[in-house]
Design a protein around this motif. Structure first.
Motif, short mmCIF file in Angstrom:
data_model
loop_
_atom_site.label_atom_id
_atom_site.label_comp_id
_atom_site.label_asym_id
_atom_site.label_seq_id
_atom_site.Cartn_x
_atom_site.Cartn_y
_atom_site.Cartn_z
N LYS A 201 0.92 -1.35 -0.11
CA LYS A 201 0.07 -0.03 -0.11
C LYS A 201 0.89 1.20 -0.06
CE LYS A 201 -4.22 -2.00 2.22
NZ LYS A 201 -3.81 -2.90 3.47
N LYS A 202 2.01 1.15 0.56
CA LYS A 202 2.92 2.18 0.73
C LYS A 202 3.92 2.49 -0.70
CE LYS A 202 5.57 3.56 4.71
NZ LYS A 202 6.30 2.86 5.80
N TYR A 203 4.29 1.51 -1.13
CA TYR A 203 5.18 1.38 -2.24
C TYR A 203 4.52 0.84 -3.70
CZ TYR A 203 8.30 2.39 1.66
OH TYR A 203 8.75 3.03 2.54
N ASP A 204 4.68 1.58 -4.67
CA ASP A 204 3.86 1.04 -5.81
C ASP A 204 5.13 0.25 -6.77
OD1 ASP A 204 5.49 2.93 -6.81
OD2 ASP A 204 3.86 3.91 -8.18
N ASN A 205 6.52 0.12 -6.19
CA ASN A 205 7.28 -0.24 -6.87
C ASN A 205 7.91 -1.73 -6.15
OD1 ASN A 205 8.58 1.04 -4.71
ND2 ASN A 205 10.48 1.32 -5.96
N ILE A 206 7.16 -1.97 -5.17
CA ILE A 206 7.25 -3.31 -4.51
C ILE A 206 6.23 -4.45 -4.90
CG2 ILE A 206 7.22 -4.72 -2.19
CD1 ILE A 206 8.43 -2.32 -0.90
N VAL A 207 6.87 -5.65 -5.32
CA VAL A 207 5.92 -6.72 -5.54
C VAL A 207 6.18 -7.88 -4.82
CG1 VAL A 207 5.50 -5.99 -8.04
CG2 VAL A 207 7.29 -7.82 -7.80
N PHE A 208 5.48 -8.92 -4.50
CA PHE A 208 5.56 -10.05 -3.79
C PHE A 208 5.71 -11.00 -4.30
CE2 PHE A 208 4.83 -6.72 -0.49
CZ PHE A 208 5.60 -7.06 0.55
N LEU A 209 6.26 -12.16 -3.85
CA LEU A 209 6.24 -13.67 -4.55
C LEU A 209 5.79 -14.57 -3.22
CD1 LEU A 209 9.33 -13.98 -6.59
CD2 LEU A 209 6.98 -13.47 -7.58
N LYS A 210 4.77 -15.45 -3.56
CA LYS A 210 4.44 -16.19 -2.60
C LYS A 210 4.46 -17.87 -3.34
CE LYS A 210 2.79 -13.44 0.87
NZ LYS A 210 3.02 -13.57 2.15
N THR A 211 4.48 -18.62 -2.51
CA THR A 211 4.48 -20.16 -3.07
C THR A 211 3.55 -21.02 -2.21
OG1 THR A 211 5.73 -21.98 -3.94
CG2 THR A 211 6.56 -20.84 -2.13
N LEU A 212 2.93 -22.14 -2.70
CA LEU A 212 2.43 -23.47 -1.76
C LEU A 212 3.63 -24.51 -1.62
CD1 LEU A 212 -1.21 -23.50 -3.01
CD2 LEU A 212 -0.26 -21.93 -1.46
N SER A 213 4.67 -24.10 -2.36
CA SER A 213 5.43 -25.35 -2.39
C SER A 213 6.07 -25.67 -1.02
CB SER A 213 6.83 -24.71 -3.26
OG SER A 213 6.74 -24.92 -4.78
N LYS A 214 6.16 -24.69 -0.21
CA LYS A 214 6.94 -24.85 1.32
C LYS A 214 5.64 -25.34 2.12
CE LYS A 214 10.33 -23.66 -0.71
NZ LYS A 214 11.39 -24.63 -1.55
N LEU A 215 4.35 -25.13 1.83
CA LEU A 215 3.31 -25.42 2.83
C LEU A 215 2.76 -26.80 2.70
CD1 LEU A 215 1.37 -22.08 2.32
CD2 LEU A 215 3.01 -22.82 4.17
N GLY A 216 3.29 -27.78 1.52
CA GLY A 216 2.98 -29.15 1.52
C GLY A 216 2.51 -29.39 0.05
N LEU A 217 2.70 -28.48 -0.97
CA LEU A 217 2.23 -28.78 -2.24
C LEU A 217 3.38 -28.54 -3.22
CD1 LEU A 217 -1.32 -27.27 -1.96
CD2 LEU A 217 -0.89 -29.71 -2.08
N ALA A 218 4.53 -28.80 -3.13
CA ALA A 218 5.57 -28.65 -3.76
C ALA A 218 5.35 -29.38 -5.30
CB ALA A 218 6.88 -29.05 -3.25
#
Ligand SMILES: Cc1ncc(COP(=O)(O)O)c(C=O)c1O
Length: 356
Positions: A201-218
């Motif tokens: 919400k604060k920076y328009d030049n930040i993007v995030f990566l997330k994954t389900l690989s580490k949660l049991g669905l690699a």
């Protein structure tokens, strides 16, 4: 045909990433969740999968899933893009960058795929060593931003392989200082009790990566990019149309419907990590570092190749990082209690043999 006349020099010079290490009974090298799903849940999932129409393409762009995951991450649906693992999203980012002349900035050591994918997509890579606490060296990181700024800065937070979080002030300082994109890779954030997603919400030049690989669905290859909708719309043009296959789409939906079951395994992994850390600390000549992820980074007081070989002989594979900044360092994924015990015993006996 002369291969070197047709394949680019940067690719010819690479040794390539090979996750397939020797077959071993106990694999503690890839930071997977060591627990499988209870069989009743597996049955439910396979039941849903049996309804797939195999002759049809999957839903392109998976709009319903995007919307569902946007809700899960607390953002708008046009801020989310799905990838065939977050690796694919790293590739999309590296391919999309303008002219690729300004390169990619990464701290070192960090997740090796930023460099490998970046180079393969024709980018120059600038690596800046972390400070002695494995935090960002902010002055050194800011130096390559001016006069020409890098298109992308990748920050794995928690960082792999070191397992620590970077300080938020330093991440924000980077975002403020660069006109380029700062990618915060939260592959391991669920093990840290912290997400920085609010920064979106604060920076328009930040993007995030997330994954389900580490949660049991690699096995299902599901990654997410979350960012400003204008950037997401452009990146979405680079993605292959049917990048998320039907099995993965069904599994992602299933994850959300059964998230408590998956998330409850995290607590067990975190408990086991703390137990493993304290037991490793008791081993002479081994120095484990505190971890906010599902693995432990450690250094050895002697050649880690020898420890690695001994562990392989005992049927255990961990990650040997023995080169450059991570000389004599290794990374072990937190396993089941039985796997952790087998690893500790094998490590102790490998260390004691070094003294003989
Ligand atoms: C920091 C980091 N980011 C991204 C990935 C890739 O994850 P995925 O399985 O979603 O491609 C990994 C995998 O180990 C990782 O360590």
């Amino acid at each position: 045909m002369i291969i070197k006349d047709i394949i680019s020099k940067e690719i010819m010079e690479q040794s390539g990433y090979s996750p397939s290490e020797p077959a071993a009974a106990i694999r503690m090298d890839a930071n997977e969740n060591p627990f499988t799903l209870p069989s009743s849940l597996k049955k439910k999932l396979f039941q849903r999968m049996s309804e797939i129409e195999l002759n049809r393409y999957p839903e392109a762009g998976a709009p319903k899933l995007r919307a569902k995951f946007a809700g899960y991450y607390g953002v708008d649906k046009d801020m989310v893009m799905l990838g065939n693992g977050s690796d694919e999203l790293i590739q999309v980012l590296c391919m999309a960058m303008k002219g690729k002349v300004n390169g990619i900035l990464v701290p070192a050591p960090t997740f090796v795929m930023y460099r490998i994918i970046g180079v393969n997509a024709g980018n120059k890579i600038v690596e800046v060593p972390l400070d002695k606490d494995f935090d960002l060296d902010i002055d050194a990181m800011c130096a390559p931003i001016s006069p020409v700024f890098p298109s992308l800065i990748f920050l794995s937070c928690p960082n792999s392989p070191t397992g620590n979080l970077f300080s938020i002030e330093k991440i924000e300082a980077l975002a403020k200082n660069t006109p380029g994109l700062v990618v915060i890779d939260e592959a391991y954030a669920d093990f840290s009790g912290q997400t920085l997603i609010g920064l979106i919400k604060k920076y328009d030049n930040i993007v995030f990566l997330k994954t389900l690989s580490k949660l049991g669905l690699a096995s299902m290859r599901l990654g997410f990019l979350i960012g400003n909708p204008e950037i997401v719309a452009q990146l979405d043009k680079v993605r292959l149309p049917y990048n998320i296959n039907c099995l993965s789409q069904i599994t992602a939906d299933f994850f959300l419907d059964n998230r408590q079951e998956f998330l409850s395994q995290l607590g067990r992994i975190i408990d086991n990590r703390e137990k493993l850390f304290f037991r490793m600390k008791e081993i002479d000549k081994i120095m484990p570092y505190p971890s906010s992820a599902n693995f432990i980074f450690f250094s050895c007081a002697f050649d880690s190749d020898r420890i690695y070989e001994k562990l392989v002989e005992a049927g255990i594979i961990i990650k040997n990082l023995n080169s450059g900044l991570t000389r004599n360092c290794m990374r072990v994924t937190v396993g089941t209690p039985e796997e952790n015990e087998a690893f500790l015993n094998a490590l102790k006996s490998a260390v004691s043999e070094q003294g003989e």
